[in-house]
Motif scaffolding. Sequence first.
Motif, mmCIF file in Angstrom:
data_model
loop_
_atom_site.group_PDB
_atom_site.id
_atom_site.type_symbol
_atom_site.label_atom_id
_atom_site.label_comp_id
_atom_site.label_asym_id
_atom_site.label_seq_id
_atom_site.Cartn_x
_atom_site.Cartn_y
_atom_site.Cartn_z
ATOM 1 N N LEU B 47 0.829 -1.212 0.000
ATOM 2 C CA LEU B 47 0.000 0.000 0.000
ATOM 3 C C LEU B 47 0.861 1.259 0.000
ATOM 4 N N LEU B 48 2.013 1.177 0.666
ATOM 5 C CA LEU B 48 2.916 2.323 0.668
ATOM 6 C C LEU B 48 3.388 2.622 -0.758
ATOM 7 N N LEU B 49 3.804 1.566 -1.461
ATOM 8 C CA LEU B 49 4.273 1.744 -2.840
ATOM 9 C C LEU B 49 3.169 2.315 -3.727
ATOM 10 N N ILE B 50 1.964 1.750 -3.588
ATOM 11 C CA ILE B 50 0.856 2.220 -4.420
ATOM 12 C C ILE B 50 0.501 3.657 -4.052
ATOM 13 N N GLY B 51 0.513 3.937 -2.755
ATOM 14 C CA GLY B 51 0.161 5.284 -2.314
ATOM 15 C C GLY B 51 1.148 6.322 -2.833
ATOM 16 N N VAL B 52 2.433 6.037 -2.680
ATOM 17 C CA VAL B 52 3.449 7.030 -3.046
ATOM 18 C C VAL B 52 3.633 7.125 -4.558
ATOM 19 N N PHE B 53 3.588 5.990 -5.247
ATOM 20 C CA PHE B 53 3.971 6.013 -6.655
ATOM 21 C C PHE B 53 2.805 5.863 -7.633
ATOM 22 N N VAL B 54 1.585 5.657 -7.124
ATOM 23 C CA VAL B 54 0.437 5.632 -8.039
ATOM 24 C C VAL B 54 -0.593 6.695 -7.637
ATOM 25 N N ILE B 55 -1.042 6.646 -6.364
ATOM 26 C CA ILE B 55 -2.134 7.543 -5.978
ATOM 27 C C ILE B 55 -1.656 8.987 -5.890
ATOM 28 N N TYR B 56 -0.526 9.193 -5.201
ATOM 29 C CA TYR B 56 -0.012 10.560 -5.090
ATOM 30 C C TYR B 56 0.258 11.187 -6.466
ATOM 31 N N PRO B 57 0.959 10.505 -7.375
ATOM 32 C CA PRO B 57 1.157 11.111 -8.705
ATOM 33 C C PRO B 57 -0.154 11.391 -9.431
ATOM 34 N N SER B 58 -1.125 10.465 -9.290
ATOM 35 C CA SER B 58 -2.405 10.691 -9.986
ATOM 36 C C SER B 58 -3.084 11.954 -9.482
ATOM 37 N N VAL B 59 -3.090 12.112 -8.155
ATOM 38 C CA VAL B 59 -3.718 13.301 -7.581
ATOM 39 C C VAL B 59 -2.958 14.556 -8.045
ATOM 40 N N LYS B 60 -1.642 14.450 -8.087
ATOM 41 C CA LYS B 60 -0.841 15.597 -8.484
ATOM 42 C C LYS B 60 -1.081 15.956 -9.955
ATOM 43 N N THR B 61 -1.293 14.941 -10.777
ATOM 44 C CA THR B 61 -1.581 15.210 -12.184
ATOM 45 C C THR B 61 -2.898 15.973 -12.305
ATOM 46 N N ILE B 62 -3.893 15.566 -11.498
ATOM 47 C CA ILE B 62 -5.170 16.291 -11.520
ATOM 48 C C ILE B 62 -4.940 17.748 -11.084
ATOM 49 N N TYR B 63 -4.129 17.907 -10.038
ATOM 50 C CA TYR B 63 -3.786 19.254 -9.555
ATOM 51 C C TYR B 63 -3.108 20.074 -10.657
ATOM 52 N N TYR B 64 -2.132 19.477 -11.319
ATOM 53 C CA TYR B 64 -1.410 20.190 -12.390
ATOM 54 C C TYR B 64 -2.328 20.578 -13.541
ATOM 55 N N SER B 65 -3.379 19.806 -13.727
ATOM 56 C CA SER B 65 -4.217 20.069 -14.893
ATOM 57 C C SER B 65 -4.931 21.421 -14.773
ATOM 58 N N PHE B 66 -4.935 21.979 -13.557
ATOM 59 C CA PHE B 66 -5.543 23.304 -13.367
ATOM 60 C C PHE B 66 -4.501 24.412 -13.370
ATOM 61 N N LEU B 79 4.113 28.015 -10.463
ATOM 62 C CA LEU B 79 2.850 27.526 -10.994
ATOM 63 C C LEU B 79 1.876 28.687 -11.119
ATOM 64 N N VAL B 80 1.143 28.699 -12.189
ATOM 65 C CA VAL B 80 0.110 29.715 -12.329
ATOM 66 C C VAL B 80 -1.237 29.010 -12.407
ATOM 67 N N PHE B 81 -2.105 29.318 -11.441
ATOM 68 C CA PHE B 81 -3.424 28.699 -11.457
ATOM 69 C C PHE B 81 -4.230 29.273 -12.611
ATOM 70 N N THR B 82 -4.764 28.404 -13.446
ATOM 71 C CA THR B 82 -5.513 28.882 -14.604
ATOM 72 C C THR B 82 -6.902 28.281 -14.670
ATOM 73 N N GLY B 83 -7.336 27.653 -13.577
ATOM 74 C CA GLY B 83 -8.684 27.084 -13.570
ATOM 75 C C GLY B 83 -8.858 26.049 -14.657
ATOM 76 N N PHE B 84 -9.959 26.200 -15.395
ATOM 77 C CA PHE B 84 -10.252 25.213 -16.428
ATOM 78 C C PHE B 84 -9.683 25.593 -17.791
ATOM 79 N N ASP B 85 -8.761 26.575 -17.811
ATOM 80 C CA ASP B 85 -8.219 27.033 -19.083
ATOM 81 C C ASP B 85 -7.648 25.912 -19.938
ATOM 82 N N ASN B 86 -6.900 25.019 -19.294
ATOM 83 C CA ASN B 86 -6.296 23.921 -20.064
ATOM 84 C C ASN B 86 -7.366 23.118 -20.792
ATOM 85 N N PHE B 87 -8.461 22.870 -20.074
ATOM 86 C CA PHE B 87 -9.530 22.077 -20.675
ATOM 87 C C PHE B 87 -10.243 22.871 -21.774
ATOM 88 N N ALA B 88 -10.423 24.173 -21.508
ATOM 89 C CA ALA B 88 -11.056 25.015 -22.529
ATOM 90 C C ALA B 88 -10.168 25.104 -23.765
#
Lengths: 302, 325
Positions: B47-66, B79-88
Motif C-alpha cells: 500500500l505504501l508503494l501504491i500510495g506514493v507512486f500511483v495515488i499521489y502522482p495521480s492526484v498531483k496530475t489532476i492538480y497540475y491540470s488546473f 505555478l500559475v493557477f488557470t482554472g479550467f483554461d487547459n480544458f477550454a
Amino acid sequence: MSTTAVPSRSLAALPDAALAEKRRPWYSQAPIHVVIILISVIWLMPTIALLFTSLRNIQNINTSMWWTLLWKPHELTLENYNAVVHSTGTVGMGQAFLNSLLITIPATLFPILFGAGAAYAFAWMRFPLRNSIFLLLVGLQVVPLQMLLIPLLQMYTTLGINGTYPALWIAHTAFGLPLAIYILRNFMSGIPYELLESARIDGNGHLGIFFRIILPLTTPAIAAVAIFQFMWVWNDLLIALVFSGPSTAPMTVVVRSLVGQFGNGWHLMTAAAFISMALPLVIFFSLQRYFVTGLTAGSVKG
Amino acid sequence: MSLGPSLVSPPAQSSASDGSGAVVTLPGRRFRPARLLSPLLFVGPALLLIGVFVIYPSVKTIYYSFYTQSNAIGYNLPLVFTGFDNFANMWNDSAVRTAVINNLLWLIILTPLTVVLGVLLAVLFDRVRYEAVAKSIVFIPMAISATATGVIWRLMYADDPHVGTINAILGQFIPNFQSISWLGNTNLVNFALMGAQLWASLGFAVIVLSAALKAIPGDLLEAARIDGATELQAFRHVTIPLMWPTITVIITLTMIGLLKIFDIVWTMTSGGPAGASEVIGTRMYTEAFKNGNTGYGSAIAVVLLIAVIPIMAINIRRFSSEGQR
C-alpha cells in the motif's frame, strides 16, 4: 478474472468437436477450412516477412520481395544482426537486451513479493477499511499510465534517480501491484479454510500459514502474474521512453529510435525488432498454457 | 522459503491465538491496536508503494491540470493557477480534437470488429481438429511488443512494392497497380494502424471467447436442435446469450485498451503525417515530454482518465456483484 481457467477445458471438449465433425461429410466443412487457413496465413505472414527481411542484406531487400529467400537461400545472411547487436548510433541491441533483462526481472519479482503478502491479508485477515481499500485497488487497475508520468518524473529528478534501473523498477512495481494483488487475492481466497485452520492448530502464526500453506498453493496464480508482468514490462515502451536513460534503454526504446533514425533502414529495424521478440516467443512456445492464462489474467492493465 | 522452520516456535508470533484471531474474527470483539500489526506487516509495503507512486502522482496530475507550468520537470518554475483554461484550450486545439476524434474512431470501428471476428473465429475454430494450432497462430502476436508490431506493419505497409508485402500482393493481382502509401496518406493512415492493432489483439478475444464457447453445455444446443431450431437459430438464441457475459468482458477490455493506445501509433507514425493519426496517448506524450507543457499534458491525461472512469465503474460493480467473501 473469471476467464483464467481456459486452456485445459478446451482440450477436454475436443472429443465432442471430433464427433461433430464425423457426422458431416468432409466437403461441407471445406469453406470452414478455407477460411481458417486464410486467417492463419494472414496472421503468420507479417512475422515471417519480418524474419525473412532481417536475414537479407539491404540491396536484396530493396530489389526483391522477402519471399525470394525461399528459392534463393544463399541470400541468407546474419550481417544485419551482427551490425545491430554491436552499435546503432545510440545503444547496441546487445546492451539493450541486457537492459531489458535488468529492468524486467526485478520489475517482475517485486510486485509478486509485495503483492502476495498484501493479497493474503486481503483474503484472510481482518483490518479496518479492508473492503474499501480493496475496491480502490480494483478501480486503480484501469488508471491510465499517463496519470503518473509527470509527477513521477519530477520525483525521480528530485531524488536524482531518473534514468536509472531503480526508477524503472519502482514505476513498474507500483503500477503492476494493484492487478497483481487482485489476482492473487482472488486465488488465495479460494483456498479451503480448513487448511488454514489446521495449520493454525499446528501452531503456525500468519507468517507460517503464509509461507507453508498459502504460497505453495498459490503457485499457479503466481506463475500467471509473473508471466503477464514479465511480458508487460518487457514490451513496455511508454514507461521506458520517459524514465530510462541513454545507458539503461531497453530494446523497445532502441527499436523505436531506429525507426526514427532510419525510416527505410529495413535491414537494421527488422533485425532489431526480431531480437526484441525472440525471448517472448520462446516463452510463448515453451510455456504456452501458462502464457495464455497469464496474459488473459493481466489483460485489464494499461 | 528458508524462513519457514524458524517460525515453528510460538514466540516467533507474539501469540498464536492472537494471530488466529485475525483469521477468524469473532464479531463483537473489542478493537485492539496490537491486532493491526500483522495485517499492517502484510499489506503495508504494497500500500505504501501504491500510495506514493500511483495515488499521489495521480492526484498531483489532476492538480497540475488546473495550472500552467512550462518546463516544470527538473526546474521549479512558478505555478500559475488557470482554472479550467487547459480544458477550454483543448476544445480549440485542433491537434487535440483530431486525437479525440481518432480515438473515438478506434473505439467505434475496432471494438465491434474485435468482438464479431472473435466470436466468428471461436466458432469456426471449434469445428476443426487442428483448433489448437489455429488458435496459437492467431495468439502469437500477443507475445510481440507493440513496438515490434509497429516495425512488422511498417514493413507490411511499405510504399516500395519490392519491400511492402501488401503493395506487392496487390500489384500481383491488379494490372497497372499504383503503390498505395498506407501510412503516408492522411485518409488511410488511421485504418492502416487499426489493421495492425487488430492483428495484434484479436488472438486474445478469440482465446477468451473460445473458452466461453466450450463452457456451453452440449445438451442445451442439442435440445434446441431437437426442438427444430436451425444452426443459425441455435447460435443466435442459445450460444450468443450464454456467451454474453464474456462478450461484455471483451468489450470493456478492448475499449480500455483502445482508449489508452500509444505504443503502436508512436512507433508506426508518431501521430503523423501532419498529425492525422494522433490519439490522446500520443498527444499527452508530445505535450508533456516533447513540448514541456506540464499543465496541458496533465489536463490531457485527466481527459483520458475521465474517459476510462465509466469503464472503471463497470469493473468495480462487476467485482462487487461477484460478492466479497
